[in-house]
Design a protein around this motif. Structure first.
Motif, PDB file in Angstrom:
ATOM      1  N   GLY A 319     -91.409  12.994   3.159  1.00  0.00           N
ATOM      2  CA  GLY A 319     -92.782  12.761   3.570  1.00  0.00           C
ATOM      3  C   GLY A 319     -93.757  12.999   2.435  1.00  0.00           C
ATOM      4  O   GLY A 319     -93.410  13.597   1.411  1.00  0.00           O
ATOM      5  N   ILE A 320     -94.973  12.526   2.633  1.00  0.00           N
ATOM      6  CA  ILE A 320     -96.039  12.785   1.654  1.00  0.00           C
ATOM      7  C   ILE A 320     -97.103  13.695   2.255  1.00  0.00           C
ATOM      8  O   ILE A 320     -98.073  14.048   1.581  1.00  0.00           O
ATOM      9  N   ILE A 321     -96.925  14.069   3.520  1.00  0.00           N
ATOM     10  CA  ILE A 321     -97.827  15.018   4.170  1.00  0.00           C
ATOM     11  C   ILE A 321     -96.985  16.074   4.866  1.00  0.00           C
ATOM     12  O   ILE A 321     -95.823  15.863   5.184  1.00  0.00           O
ATOM     13  N   GLY A 322     -97.596  17.231   5.092  1.00  0.00           N
ATOM     14  CA  GLY A 322     -96.899  18.295   5.801  1.00  0.00           C
ATOM     15  C   GLY A 322     -95.933  19.051   4.904  1.00  0.00           C
ATOM     16  O   GLY A 322     -95.716  18.695   3.742  1.00  0.00           O
ATOM     17  N   GLY A 323     -95.361  20.107   5.457  1.00  0.00           N
ATOM     18  CA  GLY A 323     -94.399  20.911   4.705  1.00  0.00           C
ATOM     19  C   GLY A 323     -95.014  21.476   3.439  1.00  0.00           C
ATOM     20  O   GLY A 323     -96.194  21.828   3.389  1.00  0.00           O
ATOM     21  N   THR A 324     -94.205  21.548   2.391  1.00  0.00           N
ATOM     22  CA  THR A 324     -94.704  22.091   1.126  1.00  0.00           C
ATOM     23  C   THR A 324     -95.233  21.019   0.190  1.00  0.00           C
ATOM     24  O   THR A 324     -95.645  21.324  -0.920  1.00  0.00           O
ATOM     25  N   THR A 325     -95.220  19.754   0.634  1.00  0.00           N
ATOM     26  CA  THR A 325     -95.733  18.689  -0.242  1.00  0.00           C
ATOM     27  C   THR A 325     -97.199  18.911  -0.579  1.00  0.00           C
ATOM     28  O   THR A 325     -97.653  18.525  -1.655  1.00  0.00           O
ATOM     29  N   GLN A 326     -97.936  19.523   0.322  1.00  0.00           N
ATOM     30  CA  GLN A 326     -99.348  19.821   0.072  1.00  0.00           C
ATOM     31  C   GLN A 326     -99.589  21.314  -0.131  1.00  0.00           C
ATOM     32  O   GLN A 326    -100.568  21.696  -0.756  1.00  0.00           O
ATOM     33  N   ALA A 327     -98.703  22.162   0.389  1.00  0.00           N
ATOM     34  CA  ALA A 327     -98.904  23.613   0.282  1.00  0.00           C
ATOM     35  C   ALA A 327     -98.527  24.150  -1.087  1.00  0.00           C
ATOM     36  O   ALA A 327     -99.100  25.141  -1.553  1.00  0.00           O
ATOM     37  N   HIS A 328     -97.561  23.524  -1.743  1.00  0.00           N
ATOM     38  CA  HIS A 328     -97.098  23.998  -3.055  1.00  0.00           C
ATOM     39  C   HIS A 328     -97.918  23.293  -4.137  1.00  0.00           C
ATOM     40  O   HIS A 328     -97.897  22.067  -4.245  1.00  0.00           O
ATOM     41  N   THR A 340     -98.074   7.859  -5.183  1.00  0.00           N
ATOM     42  CA  THR A 340     -97.526   7.214  -3.991  1.00  0.00           C
ATOM     43  C   THR A 340     -98.522   7.302  -2.839  1.00  0.00           C
ATOM     44  O   THR A 340     -99.280   8.269  -2.728  1.00  0.00           O
ATOM     45  N   THR A 341     -98.493   6.318  -1.963  1.00  0.00           N
ATOM     46  CA  THR A 341     -99.423   6.274  -0.835  1.00  0.00           C
ATOM     47  C   THR A 341     -98.717   6.290   0.514  1.00  0.00           C
ATOM     48  O   THR A 341     -99.370   6.247   1.547  1.00  0.00           O
ATOM     49  N   SER A 342     -97.386   6.344   0.523  1.00  0.00           N
ATOM     50  CA  SER A 342     -96.646   6.350   1.786  1.00  0.00           C
ATOM     51  C   SER A 342     -95.269   6.961   1.585  1.00  0.00           C
ATOM     52  O   SER A 342     -94.746   7.013   0.454  1.00  0.00           O
ATOM     53  N   ALA A 343     -94.672   7.406   2.691  1.00  0.00           N
ATOM     54  CA  ALA A 343     -93.298   7.916   2.640  1.00  0.00           C
ATOM     55  C   ALA A 343     -92.342   6.811   2.225  1.00  0.00           C
ATOM     56  O   ALA A 343     -91.344   7.060   1.531  1.00  0.00           O
ATOM     57  N   GLU A 344     -92.635   5.585   2.622  1.00  0.00           N
ATOM     58  CA  GLU A 344     -91.791   4.448   2.244  1.00  0.00           C
ATOM     59  C   GLU A 344     -91.769   4.268   0.728  1.00  0.00           C
ATOM     60  O   GLU A 344     -90.701   4.058   0.135  1.00  0.00           O
ATOM     61  N   GLU A 345     -92.925   4.352   0.108  1.00  0.00           N
ATOM     62  CA  GLU A 345     -92.994   4.180  -1.347  1.00  0.00           C
ATOM     63  C   GLU A 345     -92.260   5.307  -2.055  1.00  0.00           C
ATOM     64  O   GLU A 345     -91.509   5.076  -3.012  1.00  0.00           O
ATOM     65  N   LEU A 346     -92.449   6.542  -1.587  1.00  0.00           N
ATOM     66  CA  LEU A 346     -91.759   7.684  -2.182  1.00  0.00           C
ATOM     67  C   LEU A 346     -90.247   7.537  -2.033  1.00  0.00           C
ATOM     68  O   LEU A 346     -89.491   7.775  -2.988  1.00  0.00           O
TER      69      LEU A 346
END
Length: 420
Positions: A319-328, A340-346
């Motif tokens: 994902g690109i939101i949630g978890g540690t992707t934004q917290a870390h 990247t702008t989406s989980a698909e792109e990542l």
């Protein structure tokens, strides 16, 4: 215009590399310091992320260059302690760049939530009841996360199965949940727990397990690329390359190492972006065994002009939101570098790195051998381990490689001789 082709990138100092990347993706000075001063994750933050925190464990963060994915240049952050991984991925990507780079596809962000119901007197009648009440069950699920539903996601369908476990019939329900741009573990687990209460009443059974499955077989990413012939028309070496791949299809002992090399690249990007490395690895290895025997995650073919074309298919619950992707803070900066702008792109970028890593590993195995490039970097680590400093490091590596003795005792003697 952003480019992933940075000539001599490996020759630059770490700060020069960050400046180059910073120019391309517009890193702020604070973001640069997050990377360069190794203070991205503070102990106070770590204490909010895990139990009984006592410190942080830094892992080297590098950048793979030369990647073009779906026509877009991308610089790929990779967190790994293993030498040669980032260089190998960059070199392989360079051979694919002028042939169009990597092209990817994605089946969507559907995760499975499993509910296991035991002690059901009439299991097949229970399955029928579950399908009869499907809409009610899905409604219960979607009540748990109205935000996800508003964004276009949520529980979309379900499956019900009867599975024999230890001679007893277990009813297993799969909730099919679109988690959109999140990995979605928390959303899936919450929905499974809520739906299980209604299903227990419906079937007269007892819910034992209510949790997602990491075999995300409806969240498959595929990547394809053609690589310039690294063997310069030498058909013998090209045939060895294909034979190495064929061995990974036939022999699980070879396939395990073959896929480990793929995961060297995949896991490094997953870790750098703050995603769940264990979930990705579990899903990938389970998917590699889906035909009943453990096999290669990649496939390779030779075109008439000698070009080598590879494909990979792998579950990719990132994902690109949630978890540690934004917290870390470092993961957040890594995501900015990726643009990247989406989980698909990542997911497409990560699969492309795995394919490049596999190409590089097999090329080395059938050519000069895996140790030639690997041992130079291993020797550098060993030189530091035994106490080499500054210019002594490169000199010690040079002497060790000339002697062909990259062993601890030999390196220790070399470094001692340089000190006196």
């Amino acid at each position: 215009m952003m480019t992933s082709r940075i000539p001599g990138f490996y020759k630059l100092s770490p700060n020069e590399r960050i400046d180059k990347i910073g120019e391309s993706v517009k890193l702020t000075e604070i973001e640069k310091k997050t990377l360069t001063e190794c203070n991205g994750l503070q102990l106070e933050q770590a204490n909010q992320m895990v139990e009984n925190a006592i410190g942080v464990f830094p892992i080297p963060l590098g950048a793979a260059v030369n990647f073009k994915v779906n026509g877009k240049d991308v610089i790929v952050p990779m967190a790994t302690e293993e030498p040669s991984v980032i260089a190998a991925a960059s070199n392989a990507a360079k051979l694919a760049y002028d042939l169009g780079g990597f092209t990817t596809s994605y089946t969507g962000s559907i995760m499975r939530g499993q509910i296991h119901i035991v002690n059901v007197a009439q299991p097949y009648q229970a399955v029928a009841k579950i399908y009869e009440n499907k809409e009610e069950i899905l409604h219960i699920c979607n009540e748990q996360d109205p935000t996800l539903v508003a964004l276009g996601g949520g529980a979309e369908n379900l499956e019900a199965h009867v599975i024999e476990a230890n001679g007893k019939a277990t009813v297993v329900i799969h909730l099919l949940i679109n988690t959109m741009d999140a990995m979605g573990a928390n959303a899936v687990n919450t929905m499974a727990e809520a739906a299980a209460l209604r299903i227990e009443k419906m079937t007269g059974g007892e819910a034992v397990l209510r949790i997602l499955s990491n075999l995300a077989d409806q969240r498959i990413v595929r990547a394809r690329a053609s690589f310039q012939d690294p063997f310069k028309g030498d058909r013998k070496r090209t045939n060895k390359f294909i034979q190495a791949y064929e061995m990974a299809l036939a022999d699980p002992y070879r396939a395990a190492t073959h896929n480990k090399g793929i995961m060297n690249g995949i896991t490094a990007v997953v870790l750098a972006t703050g995603n769940d490395t264990r979930a990705i690895e579990a899903g990938a290895h389970a998917y590699a065994a889906k035909r009943g025997g453990y096999q290669s995650l990649t496939h390779w073919e030779i075109e008439s002009n000698g070009t080598i074309t590879g494909t990979i298919a792998v579950p990719m619950a990132v994902g690109i939101i949630g978890g540690t992707t934004q917290a870390h803070p470092i993961a957040k900066t890594a995501m900015k570098i990726l643009q990247t702008t989406s989980a698909e792109e990542l997911a497409g970028i990560i699969a492309s790195v795995g394919l490049a890593q596999n190409f590089a590993a097999m090329r080395a195995l059938v050519d000069e051998g895996i140790q030639r490039g690997h041992m130079k970097l291993h020797a550098k680590n060993m030189a530091v381990m035994v106490g080499a400093k500054g210019n002594q490091i490169e000199e010690a590596v040079r002497i060790a490689l000339e002697k062909g003795t990259v062993r601890y005792d030999a390196m220790q003697a070399i470094v001692q001789s340089l000190k006196y």
